[in-house]
Write a protein that holds these residues in place. Structure first.
Motif, PDB file in Angstrom:
ATOM      1  N   ASP A 171      15.198 -71.465  38.896  1.00 14.39           N
ATOM      2  CA  ASP A 171      15.433 -70.109  39.244  1.00 14.39           C
ATOM      3  C   ASP A 171      16.858 -70.070  38.996  1.00 14.39           C
ATOM      4  O   ASP A 171      17.549 -70.560  39.875  1.00 14.39           O
ATOM      5  N   GLU A 172      17.225 -69.146  37.840  1.00 17.41           N
ATOM      6  CA  GLU A 172      18.527 -69.329  37.459  1.00 17.41           C
ATOM      7  C   GLU A 172      19.496 -68.299  38.581  1.00 17.41           C
ATOM      8  O   GLU A 172      20.546 -68.466  38.431  1.00 17.41           O
ATOM      9  N   GLU A 173      18.709 -67.269  39.132  1.00 22.21           N
ATOM     10  CA  GLU A 173      19.209 -66.488  39.990  1.00 22.21           C
ATOM     11  C   GLU A 173      19.743 -66.942  41.395  1.00 22.21           C
ATOM     12  O   GLU A 173      20.583 -66.973  41.850  1.00 22.21           O
ATOM     13  N   HIS A 174      18.707 -67.509  41.930  1.00 24.88           N
ATOM     14  CA  HIS A 174      18.723 -68.014  43.523  1.00 24.88           C
ATOM     15  C   HIS A 174      18.635 -69.507  43.530  1.00 24.88           C
ATOM     16  O   HIS A 174      19.104 -70.151  44.615  1.00 24.88           O
ATOM     17  N   LYS A 210       8.488 -70.247  47.483  1.00 25.19           N
ATOM     18  CA  LYS A 210       9.225 -71.644  47.459  1.00 25.19           C
ATOM     19  C   LYS A 210       8.737 -72.423  48.557  1.00 25.19           C
ATOM     20  O   LYS A 210       8.858 -72.130  49.694  1.00 25.19           O
ATOM     21  N   GLU A 240      21.994 -79.783  43.690  1.00 25.31           N
ATOM     22  CA  GLU A 240      21.141 -78.465  44.292  1.00 25.31           C
ATOM     23  C   GLU A 240      20.009 -78.649  45.389  1.00 25.31           C
ATOM     24  O   GLU A 240      19.963 -77.970  46.223  1.00 25.31           O
ATOM     25  N   ARG A 248      19.756 -74.328  53.133  1.00 24.61           N
ATOM     26  CA  ARG A 248      18.969 -73.242  53.000  1.00 24.61           C
ATOM     27  C   ARG A 248      17.603 -73.369  53.874  1.00 24.61           C
ATOM     28  O   ARG A 248      17.193 -72.335  54.522  1.00 24.61           O
ATOM     29  N   GLN A 261      11.217 -67.498  50.705  1.00 22.16           N
ATOM     30  CA  GLN A 261      11.211 -66.374  49.790  1.00 22.16           C
ATOM     31  C   GLN A 261      11.812 -66.716  48.359  1.00 22.16           C
ATOM     32  O   GLN A 261      12.495 -67.640  48.629  1.00 22.16           O
ATOM     33  N   PRO A 262      11.729 -66.327  47.362  1.00 19.47           N
ATOM     34  CA  PRO A 262      12.367 -66.727  46.231  1.00 19.47           C
ATOM     35  C   PRO A 262      13.811 -66.826  46.347  1.00 19.47           C
ATOM     36  O   PRO A 262      14.315 -67.588  45.781  1.00 19.47           O
ATOM     37  N   ASP A 263      14.560 -65.846  47.173  1.00 20.74           N
ATOM     38  CA  ASP A 263      15.973 -65.943  47.620  1.00 20.74           C
ATOM     39  C   ASP A 263      16.373 -66.775  48.535  1.00 20.74           C
ATOM     40  O   ASP A 263      17.260 -66.764  49.276  1.00 20.74           O
ATOM     41  N   TRP A 264      15.207 -67.566  48.944  1.00 18.56           N
ATOM     42  CA  TRP A 264      15.546 -68.752  50.027  1.00 18.56           C
ATOM     43  C   TRP A 264      15.452 -68.091  51.473  1.00 18.56           C
ATOM     44  O   TRP A 264      16.035 -68.638  52.376  1.00 18.56           O
ATOM     45  N   SER A 265      15.387 -66.855  51.667  1.00 22.36           N
ATOM     46  CA  SER A 265      14.984 -66.138  53.034  1.00 22.36           C
ATOM     47  C   SER A 265      13.668 -66.860  53.545  1.00 22.36           C
ATOM     48  O   SER A 265      12.746 -67.135  53.079  1.00 22.36           O
TER      49      SER A 265
END
Length: 429
Positions: A171-174, A210, A240, A248, A261-265
Motif C-alpha cells: 500500500d503505497e499510500e498508507h 488489514k 515499516e 499503529r 482499516q486500510p489507513d491503519w485506523s
C-alpha cells in the motif's frame, strides 16, 4: 509484576536453566520431530498434512502453501543444529524447495497459490485468490533453505515473491500490505462479486481490512530474508512492518489490535494473547537484524506486550495461556491451543533478556508454561502436541495431530529457539 519469594525463584531458575534447555531439546527431537519426520515426507513431493492422533495418515492429496512452507522452513532450520540428523534435514529442505518452486509459486508472477490438489491445480474456495500471509511463509522458507544449502534458485525465487508483494500488494499510500489479490494481482478490498462464502478470508480477516497476523509474519519473513539478502528496500519494509506493530497497532495498555482499516485506523475487537507474545519476540529478532541489537524502543514495546499477557492471559490457577480476551481484561476464550503455548514459551525465554524485565515473574511463568506443555499439551501416548485442550487439559478435536494449519512450526521453533542459548540473563546479571 514482582512475586513473593523472588530471590528463590531467580536462584532456582539459574540453577536449572541448563536442565530446562536439555529438556526442551530432548522434547524437540523425541516428542515432536521423531513423530513428524520422515512420516510427513511425501516421496512424490512436498509434505503430507493430515494425521490422526496416533499418526495414521489421512492424505486427501491437498497441499496448502502455509503448511508446506512451514515444514520446509523447519527442515532447513533443523539442518543448522549440528544434530546427527542434520544432513537428513538438509535433504528435506531441498525437497520442500522443489515443491514450493514447482507447485505453489507461480513462475510468471511470483504470487503464491493457497491450496493445490494432487495434480498441482489450484482448488478450494480461494483458488482464484492470492494472499500476503501465504507469501510471507514462502519467503520465510526460501530464505532458510538458501542459508543452509546455497541453492541459488531459492534466493532467486524469494526475490521474485518479494517483487510480487512490492509491486502488487504494498500500500503505497498508507504503508503495509493488502491482504488478498485476485489472480491478476488486483487487491481485493471487498469480497469478489461471485463470492458465496462469508465476508472473511482464509485467515479470518474481513475483506477490506488489514490484519496484525499477516504483518506479524511478514515481519518474521523479512527478518529471515534480510539475513541472506541485504537489499535496501527489503530493510525499509522490515522497518515499516516493525513500525506498524509498535505504533499503529499498539494500544497504550500494552496489547495489539488484530485488525485495522486500510489507513491503519484500528478496528475494536478481541485480544489474541498468543499473537501478542509472539510479536514480542519477533520484534526483538527484527530489531537485532536491523540495528544489531534490541533497541530501547523495541525493548519497551516487547516488555509491555509480555507484561500484559502475563497479567491477563496466563492461567495462574491451572497453567498455560488462554486464547483470547477482551480489552477490558476479561478472558473470552479459555481454550489452551498448542501454538499459543509455544509462543508463550519462546516469548518468555527471549523476554528474560530484556533490560528492565521482571526476571522473577518471567522465569516463574516460563517454567510454568513448560510444565503445562510437558504435562498436558504433549501427548504422552503417541507423541506430538495436542492441538486444542479445554482449560483443565482435556483434549478437544481429539483425533487430529496434523492438518493444514497444524504443522510442527510453532512448537518446533519454540523448543529449539528457547533452548538455543537465548536464556542468557543470568550471565548479564
Amino acid at each position: 509484576m514482582a512475586r513473593d519469594g523472588a530471590p528463590r525463584v531467580i536462584l532456582n531458575f539459574r540453577m536449572n536453566r541448563a536442565t530446562l534447555a536439555d529438556e526442551l531439546i530432548d522434547s524437540l527431537w523425541n516428542d515432536l520431530i521423531a513423530r513428524w519426520f520422515p512420516a510427513c515426507v511425501d516421496p512424490r513431493g512436498g509434505f503430507f498434512q493430515k494425521f490422526r492422533r496416533d499418526w495414521t495418515l489421512e492424505d486427501d492429496g491437498l497441499r496448502g502453501v502455509v503448511f508446506q512452507a512451514r515444514m520446509t522452513w523447519l527442515s532447513a532450520t533443523l539442518a543448522e543444529t549440528g544434530h546427527s540428523r542434520a544432513g537428513e534435514f538438509r535433504g528435506y529442505a531441498r525437497h520442500g524447495l522443489d515443491f514450493l518452486e514447482s507447485r505453489l509459486v507461480e513462475a510468471e508472477t511470483g504470487s503464491t497459490l493457497w491450496v493445490v490438489d494432487a495434480d498441482g491445480i489450484p482448488c478450494g474456495d480461494y483458488a482464484d485468490q492470492r494472499h500476503s500471509y501465504g507469501a510471507s511463509f514462502v519467503l520465510y522458507a526460501l530464505a532458510a533453505v538458501y542459508r543452509v544449502t546455497d541453492e541459488a534458485r531459492a534466493l532467486s525465487l524469494a526475490k521474485q515473491v518479494f517483487h510480487w508483494l512490492e509491486t502488487r500488494v504494498h500500500d503505497e499510500e498508507h504503508g503495509g500490505y493488502f491482504e488478498w489479490t485476485d489472480a491478476a494481482g488486483q487487491p481485493l478490498l471487498k469480497a469478489p462479486a461471485d463470492w458465496s462464502g462469508p465476508n472473511r478470508d482464509a485467515i479470518g480477516t474481513r475483506y477490506g481490512l488489514k490484519s496484525q497476523n499477516t504483518h506479524l509474519h511478514l515481519l518474521e519473513a523479512f527478518t529471515e530474508l534480510a539475513r541472506v539478502w541485504r537489499d535496501p528496500l527489503l530493510l525499509e519494509r522490515l522497518a515499516e512492518a516493525s513500525e506498524i506493530l509498535t505504533k499503529r497497532l499498539l494500544h497504550a495498555d500494552g496489547w495489539l489490535y488484530q485488525y485495522a482499516q486500510p489507513d491503519w485506523s484500528p478496528v475494536p475487537g478481541l485480544i489474541s494473547y498468543g499473537h501478542d507474545i509472539e510479536a514480542a519476540h519477533l520484534l526483538m529478532a527484527a530489531s537485532r537484524e536491523l540495528h544489531g541489537e534490541v533497541t530501547e524502543q523495541t525493548a519497551g514495546v516487547a516488555r509491555k506486550l509480555i507484561d500484559y499477557v502475563l497479567c491477563h492471559g496466563l492461567d495462574g490457577e491451572l497453567g498455560g495461556l488462554f486464547n483470547t480476551g477482551t480489552p477490558e481484561g476479561e478472558v473470552f476464550d479459555d481454550t489452551k491451543i498448542w501454538w499459543v503455548q509455544a509462543e508463550a514459551l519462546l516469548g518468555l525465554a527471549w523476554g528474560l533478556e530484556l533490560p528492565g524485565a521482571d526476571v522473577a515473574a518471567y522465569a516463574e511463568a516460563l517454567t510454568g508454561v513448560w510444565r503445562w506443555i510437558r504435562g498436558r499439551q504433549i501427548d504422552s501416548q503417541y507423541g506430538g502436541w495436542f492441538g486444542y485442550l479445554s482449560r483443565d487439559g482435556k483434549p478437544l478435536h481429539y483425533d487430529t495431530k496434523g492438518d493444514m494449519w497444524k504443522a510442527a512450526y510453532h512448537d518446533g521453533r519454540a523448543l529449539l529457539f528457547a533452548a538455543r542459548g537465548r536464556v542468557r540473563w543470568a550471565a548479564r546479571r
